[in-house]
Design a protein around this motif. Sequence first.
Motif, PDB file in Angstrom:
ATOM      1  N   MET A   1      50.391  62.733   7.022  1.00 37.74           N
ATOM      2  CA  MET A   1      51.588  61.817   7.338  1.00 37.74           C
ATOM      3  C   MET A   1      50.800  61.269   8.676  1.00 37.74           C
ATOM      4  N   HIS A   2      50.830  60.341   8.739  1.00 38.85           N
ATOM      5  CA  HIS A   2      50.066  59.655  10.135  1.00 38.85           C
ATOM      6  C   HIS A   2      51.617  59.599  11.139  1.00 38.85           C
ATOM      7  N   HIS A   3      51.211  60.141  12.221  1.00 38.31           N
ATOM      8  CA  HIS A   3      52.453  59.795  14.007  1.00 38.31           C
ATOM      9  C   HIS A   3      52.510  58.355  13.719  1.00 38.31           C
ATOM     10  N   SER A   4      53.776  57.478  13.716  1.00 37.18           N
ATOM     11  CA  SER A   4      53.073  56.396  14.571  1.00 37.18           C
ATOM     12  C   SER A   4      52.210  56.373  15.857  1.00 37.18           C
ATOM     13  N   ILE A   5      52.900  57.239  16.964  1.00 35.00           N
ATOM     14  CA  ILE A   5      52.489  56.813  18.035  1.00 35.00           C
ATOM     15  C   ILE A   5      52.239  58.000  18.408  1.00 35.00           C
ATOM     16  N   GLU A   6      51.108  58.450  19.170  1.00 40.32           N
ATOM     17  CA  GLU A   6      50.665  59.485  19.587  1.00 40.32           C
ATOM     18  C   GLU A   6      49.530  60.356  20.562  1.00 40.32           C
ATOM     19  N   ILE A   7      50.386  60.361  21.931  1.00 38.89           N
ATOM     20  CA  ILE A   7      49.198  60.210  22.838  1.00 38.89           C
ATOM     21  C   ILE A   7      49.312  61.898  23.501  1.00 38.89           C
ATOM     22  N   GLU A   8      47.855  62.065  23.747  1.00 32.81           N
ATOM     23  CA  GLU A   8      46.928  63.248  24.200  1.00 32.81           C
ATOM     24  C   GLU A   8      46.833  63.652  25.295  1.00 32.81           C
ATOM     25  N   HIS A   9      47.211  64.021  26.199  1.00 30.78           N
ATOM     26  CA  HIS A   9      46.728  64.425  26.868  1.00 30.78           C
ATOM     27  C   HIS A   9      46.312  63.463  28.297  1.00 30.78           C
ATOM     28  N   LEU A  10      47.149  62.458  28.198  1.00 26.48           N
ATOM     29  CA  LEU A  10      47.472  60.586  29.130  1.00 26.48           C
ATOM     30  C   LEU A  10      47.120  60.943  30.660  1.00 26.48           C
ATOM     31  N   SER A  11      45.986  60.805  31.250  1.00 33.35           N
ATOM     32  CA  SER A  11      46.386  60.520  32.774  1.00 33.35           C
ATOM     33  C   SER A  11      46.047  59.256  33.267  1.00 33.35           C
ATOM     34  N   PHE A  12      45.984  59.005  34.695  1.00 32.25           N
ATOM     35  CA  PHE A  12      45.910  57.472  34.574  1.00 32.25           C
ATOM     36  C   PHE A  12      46.439  57.123  36.767  1.00 32.25           C
ATOM     37  N   ALA A  13      45.467  56.580  37.301  1.00 23.31           N
ATOM     38  CA  ALA A  13      45.715  56.791  38.886  1.00 23.31           C
ATOM     39  C   ALA A  13      45.787  54.895  38.761  1.00 23.31           C
ATOM     40  N   TYR A  14      46.834  54.357  39.648  1.00 19.44           N
ATOM     41  CA  TYR A  14      46.417  53.237  39.912  1.00 19.44           C
ATOM     42  C   TYR A  14      44.549  52.860  40.748  1.00 19.44           C
ATOM     43  N   PRO A  15      44.470  51.714  40.926  1.00 19.30           N
ATOM     44  CA  PRO A  15      43.620  51.564  41.575  1.00 19.30           C
ATOM     45  C   PRO A  15      43.557  51.887  42.785  1.00 19.30           C
ATOM     46  N   ASP A  16      44.989  52.251  43.440  1.00 21.28           N
ATOM     47  CA  ASP A  16      44.960  52.267  44.871  1.00 21.28           C
ATOM     48  C   ASP A  16      45.222  53.973  45.054  1.00 21.28           C
ATOM     49  N   GLY A  17      44.383  54.680  43.569  1.00 21.93           N
ATOM     50  CA  GLY A  17      44.857  56.182  43.425  1.00 21.93           C
ATOM     51  C   GLY A  17      46.370  56.737  43.605  1.00 21.93           C
ATOM     52  N   HIS A  18      46.832  55.739  43.113  1.00 18.25           N
ATOM     53  CA  HIS A  18      47.998  56.660  42.759  1.00 18.25           C
ATOM     54  C   HIS A  18      48.320  57.396  41.978  1.00 18.25           C
ATOM     55  N   PRO A  19      48.627  59.007  41.485  1.00 16.88           N
ATOM     56  CA  PRO A  19      48.711  59.368  40.047  1.00 16.88           C
ATOM     57  C   PRO A  19      49.978  58.490  39.061  1.00 16.88           C
ATOM     58  N   ALA A  20      50.082  57.841  38.425  1.00 15.49           N
ATOM     59  CA  ALA A  20      51.322  57.537  37.498  1.00 15.49           C
ATOM     60  C   ALA A  20      51.734  58.163  36.823  1.00 15.49           C
ATOM     61  N   LEU A  21      50.540  59.070  35.839  1.00 17.29           N
ATOM     62  CA  LEU A  21      50.607  59.564  34.751  1.00 17.29           C
ATOM     63  C   LEU A  21      49.875  60.716  34.828  1.00 17.29           C
ATOM     64  N   ARG A  22      50.680  61.737  34.479  1.00 20.39           N
ATOM     65  CA  ARG A  22      49.878  63.508  34.618  1.00 20.39           C
ATOM     66  C   ARG A  22      49.746  64.016  33.156  1.00 20.39           C
ATOM     67  N   ASP A  23      48.881  64.111  32.150  1.00 19.43           N
ATOM     68  CA  ASP A  23      48.847  64.852  31.640  1.00 19.43           C
ATOM     69  C   ASP A  23      49.968  64.722  30.413  1.00 19.43           C
ATOM     70  N   VAL A  24      50.172  63.510  29.978  1.00 17.82           N
ATOM     71  CA  VAL A  24      51.368  63.288  29.216  1.00 17.82           C
ATOM     72  C   VAL A  24      51.340  63.441  27.660  1.00 17.82           C
ATOM     73  N   THR A  25      52.104  63.947  27.318  1.00 20.41           N
ATOM     74  CA  THR A  25      51.255  64.393  25.856  1.00 20.41           C
ATOM     75  C   THR A  25      52.190  63.991  24.576  1.00 20.41           C
ATOM     76  N   LEU A  26      52.255  63.156  23.750  1.00 21.56           N
ATOM     77  CA  LEU A  26      53.708  62.559  22.928  1.00 21.56           C
ATOM     78  C   LEU A  26      53.697  62.395  21.344  1.00 21.56           C
ATOM     79  N   ILE A  61      44.639  58.073  22.651  1.00 20.68           N
ATOM     80  CA  ILE A  61      45.970  56.987  21.818  1.00 20.68           C
ATOM     81  C   ILE A  61      46.595  56.769  20.543  1.00 20.68           C
ATOM     82  N   ARG A  62      47.149  56.838  19.202  1.00 24.38           N
ATOM     83  CA  ARG A  62      46.630  56.758  18.434  1.00 24.38           C
ATOM     84  C   ARG A  62      48.277  55.929  17.449  1.00 24.38           C
ATOM     85  N   VAL A  63      47.714  54.646  17.239  1.00 20.88           N
ATOM     86  CA  VAL A  63      49.098  53.452  16.913  1.00 20.88           C
ATOM     87  C   VAL A  63      48.953  54.378  15.767  1.00 20.88           C
ATOM     88  N   SER A  64      49.943  54.662  14.140  1.00 22.70           N
ATOM     89  CA  SER A  64      50.200  54.914  12.994  1.00 22.70           C
ATOM     90  C   SER A  64      48.261  55.057  12.920  1.00 22.70           C
TER      91      SER A  64
END
Length: 236
Positions: A1-26, A61-64
């Motif tokens: 069975m699938h999860h509704s939301i799967e987030i694996e090792h998500l990292s993101f920095a805004y264009p100005d370089g500010h790291p807003a997400l650091r290795d999020v898994t959920l 990221i996986r959705v359903s």
Amino acid sequence: MHHSIEIEHLSFAYPDGHPALRDVTLRIAPCEKAALVGPNGAGKSTLMLHLNGILSGKGVIRVSGMELNPQNLGRVRSQVGLVFQSPDDQLFSPTVFDDVAFGPLYQGCPPDEVRARVDEALAAVHMSEYARRVSHHLSVGEKKRIAIATVLSMKPELLVLDEPTAGLDPRARRSLIRLLDELPLTMLVSTHDMLLVRELFPRTIIMDEGSIVADGPTAELMSNTALLEAHGLEMP
Ligand SMILES: Nc1ncnc2c1ncn2[C@@H]1O[C@H](COP(=O)(O)OP(=O)(O)OP(=O)(O)O)[C@@H](O)[C@H]1O
Ligand SMILES: [Mg+2]
């Protein structure tokens, strides 16, 4: 069975370089209702904007069970009802009716079905009388309710709500809680309203400085005063 939301090792920095997400898994299971809490700037909104591809960081990221990528962005978007923190980002049509009809029209629903969905969505947020009003002239709380209706009309499989109760009066807050409680959908809801968290969400995820710092049963996390304090949270 699938999860509704799967987030694996998500990292993101805004264009100005500010790291807003650091290795999020959920992972969030179908029909699970989870609250996302944390101080201002923790990265809650940034995370939510990834769930329908408005932002796109490094990670998966996986959705359903469907991977979010440019090829299936449209399909993912029709499943994820994302309500932005600011309703002004959501409402752009001349009238409330047009705003709430936008999603179903985009999905290709026939006119009768569009009308029925708009009626149903506006009734759900107790705004049936507002169909002909001008969206951008509404009060903040009214806009918030219409913004929620714009995603309900799409009949999404999951709801991602960024501070849904902010700006609502007690009656509107209460009826929104009742609505969310009754909707048998997967929900990820960011909020500073800790009473809402305790009342509605069996699971709580705490974010701070772009990371998930705690994730577990709400009752357990809420009774951990040291944990709450360490992340700028408190029970009222
Ligand atoms: N467009 C942007 N450009 C640069 N930095 C941004 C941008 N948007 C947000 N940030 C930064 O990213 C971090 C995470 O912001 P985000 O809006 O995700 O926080 P949040 O947890 O939703 O906070 P709040 O509780 O205030 O809504 C913050 O430090 C913020 O200043
Ligand atoms: Mg936010």
